[in-house]
Write a protein that holds these residues in place. Structure first.
Motif, PDB file in Angstrom:
ATOM      1  N   THR A 122      26.922   4.836  14.677  1.00 40.31           N
ATOM      2  CA  THR A 122      26.234   5.833  13.992  1.00 40.31           C
ATOM      3  C   THR A 122      24.824   5.065  13.452  1.00 40.31           C
ATOM      4  O   THR A 122      23.577   5.629  13.467  1.00 40.31           O
ATOM      5  N   VAL A 123      25.168   4.214  12.778  1.00 33.56           N
ATOM      6  CA  VAL A 123      23.930   3.384  11.832  1.00 33.56           C
ATOM      7  C   VAL A 123      23.036   2.950  12.631  1.00 33.56           C
ATOM      8  O   VAL A 123      21.779   2.990  12.640  1.00 33.56           O
ATOM      9  N   LYS A 124      23.286   1.973  13.712  1.00 35.40           N
ATOM     10  CA  LYS A 124      22.531   1.204  14.511  1.00 35.40           C
ATOM     11  C   LYS A 124      21.184   2.031  15.185  1.00 35.40           C
ATOM     12  O   LYS A 124      20.141   1.821  15.094  1.00 35.40           O
ATOM     13  N   PRO A 125      21.525   3.142  15.904  1.00 33.25           N
ATOM     14  CA  PRO A 125      20.344   3.902  16.404  1.00 33.25           C
ATOM     15  C   PRO A 125      19.438   4.361  15.322  1.00 33.25           C
ATOM     16  O   PRO A 125      18.289   4.355  15.334  1.00 33.25           O
ATOM     17  N   MET A 126      20.016   4.918  14.060  1.00 23.35           N
ATOM     18  CA  MET A 126      19.268   5.264  13.013  1.00 23.35           C
ATOM     19  C   MET A 126      18.049   4.161  12.429  1.00 23.35           C
ATOM     20  O   MET A 126      17.026   4.447  12.340  1.00 23.35           O
ATOM     21  N   ALA A 388      14.371   0.378   4.032  1.00 22.53           N
ATOM     22  CA  ALA A 388      14.958   1.704   4.564  1.00 22.53           C
ATOM     23  C   ALA A 388      16.170   1.593   5.545  1.00 22.53           C
ATOM     24  O   ALA A 388      17.095   2.264   5.503  1.00 22.53           O
ATOM     25  N   LYS A 389      16.163   0.449   6.317  1.00 25.71           N
ATOM     26  CA  LYS A 389      17.230   0.140   7.052  1.00 25.71           C
ATOM     27  C   LYS A 389      18.478  -0.213   6.447  1.00 25.71           C
ATOM     28  O   LYS A 389      19.653   0.427   6.626  1.00 25.71           O
ATOM     29  N   MET A 390      18.399  -1.072   5.466  1.00 23.62           N
ATOM     30  CA  MET A 390      19.385  -1.457   4.489  1.00 23.62           C
ATOM     31  C   MET A 390      20.042  -0.216   3.902  1.00 23.62           C
ATOM     32  O   MET A 390      21.118   0.008   3.691  1.00 23.62           O
ATOM     33  N   ILE A 395      24.143   4.218   3.089  1.00 25.26           N
ATOM     34  CA  ILE A 395      24.530   5.727   2.879  1.00 25.26           C
ATOM     35  C   ILE A 395      25.676   5.940   3.700  1.00 25.26           C
ATOM     36  O   ILE A 395      26.767   6.451   3.268  1.00 25.26           O
ATOM     37  N   VAL A 396      25.504   5.452   4.974  1.00 26.35           N
ATOM     38  CA  VAL A 396      26.497   5.829   6.034  1.00 26.35           C
ATOM     39  C   VAL A 396      27.920   5.237   5.792  1.00 26.35           C
ATOM     40  O   VAL A 396      29.007   5.772   5.775  1.00 26.35           O
ATOM     41  N   GLU A 397      27.748   3.707   5.447  1.00 28.18           N
ATOM     42  CA  GLU A 397      28.991   3.222   5.604  1.00 28.18           C
ATOM     43  C   GLU A 397      30.012   3.572   4.124  1.00 28.18           C
ATOM     44  O   GLU A 397      30.960   3.835   4.060  1.00 28.18           O
TER      45      GLU A 397
END
Ligand code: BES
Ligand code: ZN
Length: 402
Positions: A122-126, A388-390, A395-397
Motif C-alpha cells: 500500500t505504502v510504496k506506490p503512494m 510527505a513520504k515519511m 499514517i498507513v503503518e
C-alpha cells in the motif's frame, strides 16, 4: 564583539527598566523551561520569578507576565532557543506537563516497540506519487498572503484558503469532511480534515498555519512564513492529496490539522488538544510538521526532536524512514522548550513526534521575518517531499497497528 557588548547593555537596561517601572502588582503567569536554563533565569529575573517544581529536566516557574518578552530575548541570545519557554494557562496545566512527562518516561503507556512494518504494497506506490512540484505550488500560494497572523483579516483569509484547498481535495467522499475549529479569543480558526475509519482510534497529522514577523509585527506586517510554516501545511496537503487520489480507506480515523495561533504561544493546538482530552478522544499518535523545506544540516535530512515527544513513537518514525525513504539520514536533537504544537498534545498525555528539517545549530535564521521566503530553499520543495513520504508511511503503518 562591540555590538554584542552594546546589545548586552541594551537588554540589561531594558530589563532593569521593566523591573523598576512595573514592580507594582504584576500579573503572574506559569511557564515551563528546560531545567538547564533555571539558574540563569532566576539570576536574571530575581524576585519576579519563582520556581514551582522541577522534574525530569523540566522546571515550572511562576513569572511576571511582562517579563516574558525579555526572557524570550535572553533565551534566544544565551541558549540559541527561539522562544525558550512554554506558556501555560494555569498551574494545573503546567503540572499536567510534568505528569505527562513522567507517564511517558516511566509507564510507556503507548508502546511502539514490537511493531512490524509490513504495509509495503500500500505504502510504496503512494510514496512514489508524492510530488515536490505540488508542495512548491502550495507554499507559493500560502506565502502570497501578506501574513497569516492569528489576528486580523489576512490570517482569516489564509485559513479560508486552506479550508477550500482541503475541501476540493476530498471531493465527494462521504467518509471525509473539513471543518473549522473556532477559537473564542481571536479571528483565525483552526482547520480539521477528518477521514472516518471503522474504529475511533485516531491518528493526527498537523502543523501550524499562522505566520509572524517578530514580536512587534502584528496584523499588518509582511510575514510570508514560507518555511515557518507554509512548508508544513503544504506537506500535509500533499499527503492528503495522495491518500485521496488512491482512495485510501483507513481502518482508524485520520485527522489532518492546520492550527491557528501557534506563533503566539501554541494557543490553537492547546485548545484542540485539551478539548480532545476532555472528550476522551482516543488519539494513538500525533505527528507535527513544522518547518520541512530548509535543509540546514549537511548530513541529516530529518531530525527528531526528543523533548515534549514520545520516545517510542520517535523510534517508530525512525524505522519508518529507514524502511520507506531509504537514503534519507535521520537523527535526534532537542528544541530545549515546547517549541511547537506537538508540546500541546504531549502535555495532555498523547504520544507526539516532531520530525524537523535541520538541527538547532543549523536552523533557518530567516524565520519570523519578511525574508522567510522560498529563496532560502532554492525555490524548490525537494526537502519537504521527504517529510510527505515519511508521513504517508507513518499514517498507513500506524493505521494497521493492532
Ligand atoms: N517553527 C517554530 C519553532 C522552531 C524554530 C523549532 C526553530 C525549531 C527551530 C515555531 O513556529 C515557533 O516559532 N515557536 C515559538 C514557540 C513559542 C511561541 C511557544 C518559538 O519558538 O518562539
Ligand atoms: Zn513554526
Amino acid at each position: 564583539m562591540k555590538i554584542k557588548l552594546l546589545s548586552r547593555l541594551f537588554i540589561t537596561s531594558l530589563i532593569f527598566l521593566s523591573l523598576t517601572v512595573s514592580a507594582v502588582e504584576d500579573k503572574k503567569v506559569f511557564i515551563s523551561i528546560d531545567s538547564d536554563a533555571l539558574s540563569f533565569t532566576q539570576k536574571k529575573f530575581g524576585p519576579r520569578v519563582s520556581e514551582i517544581e522541577s522534574r525530569d529536566g523540566i522546571s515550572i516557574l511562576k513569572i511576571d507576565e511582562d517579563a516574558l518578552p525579555w526572557l524570550s530575548l535572553l533565551m534566544h541570545r544565551n541558549f540559541n532557543r527561539c522562544g525558550g519557554f512554554m506558556l501555560h494557562d494555569d498551574a494545573i496545566e503546567a503540572n499536567n506537563l510534568l505528569n505527562s512527562q513522567s507517564d511517558q518516561l516511566y509507564a510507556k503507556k503507548n508502546s511502539f516497540v514490537d511493531y512490524k512494518i509490513d504495509q509495503d504494497a500500500t505504502v510504496k506506490p503512494m510514496i512514489d506519487q508524492a510530488s515536490p512540484a505540488n508542495i512548491l505550488a502550495t507554499i507559493v500560494q500560502l506565502s502570497a498572503f501578506q501574513n497569516r497572523y492569528y489576528k486580523g483579516e489576512f490570517g482569516k483569509k489564509s485559513a479560508a484558503f486552506i479550508k477550500d484547498t482541503w475541501t476540493n481535495l476530498i471531493k465527494n467522499r462521504s467518509d471525509a469532511k473539513v471543518e473549522y475549529f473556532q477559537h473564542p479569543n481571536w479571528d483565525q480558526p483552526s482547520i480539521i480534515m477528518t477521514i472516518k475509519g471503522q474504529s475511533d482510534e485516531t491518528i493526527v497529522l498537523g502543523g501550524h498555519q499562522d505566520s509572524i514577523n517578530g514580536y512587534m509585527g502584528g496584523a499588518s506586517a509582511r510575514a510570508p512564513g514560507s518555511d515557518d510554516n507554509a512548508s508544513g501545511i503544504s506537506t500535509i496537503t500533499e499527503v492528503i492529496r495522495v491518500l485521496i487520489d488512491n482512495s485510501y480507506q483507513p481502518q482508524k480515523t485520520l485527522k489532518f490539522m492546520a492550527y491557528a495561533a501557534e506563533e503566539v504561544g501554541l494557543l490553537g493546538s492547546k485548545e484542540i488538544a485539551s478539548d480532545f482530552k476532555k472528550r476522551n478522544v482516543n488519539v494513538i499518535g500525533v505527528m507535527q510538521l513544522d518547518m520541512t523545506n530548509f535543509k540546514g544540516n549537511e548530513t541529516l535530512d530529518i531530525v527528531m526532536m526528543r523533548d515534549y515527544t514520545n520516545d517510542e513513537q520517535n523510534k517508530f518514525v525512525g524505522s519508518i524512514i529507514d524502511h520507506y525513504v531509504p537514503g534519507i539520514k535521520w537523527g535526534f536533537d532537542k528544541c530545549g522548550y515546547g517549541c511547537s504544537d506537538h508540546a500541546s498534545w504531549h502535555t495532555q498525555g498523547y504520544p507526539a513526534s516532531m520530525p524537523f528539517e535541520a538541527t538547532m545549530d543549523t536552523m533557518n535564521h530567516k524565520i519570523h521575518t519578511a525574508n522567510d521566503t522560498l529563496t532560502v530553499s532554492n525555490n524548490n520543495a525537494s526537502h519537504a517531499v521527504k517529510f510527505a513520504k515519511m508521513a504517508i508511511g507513518y499514517i498507513v503503518e500506524l493505521d494497521h497497528k493492532l
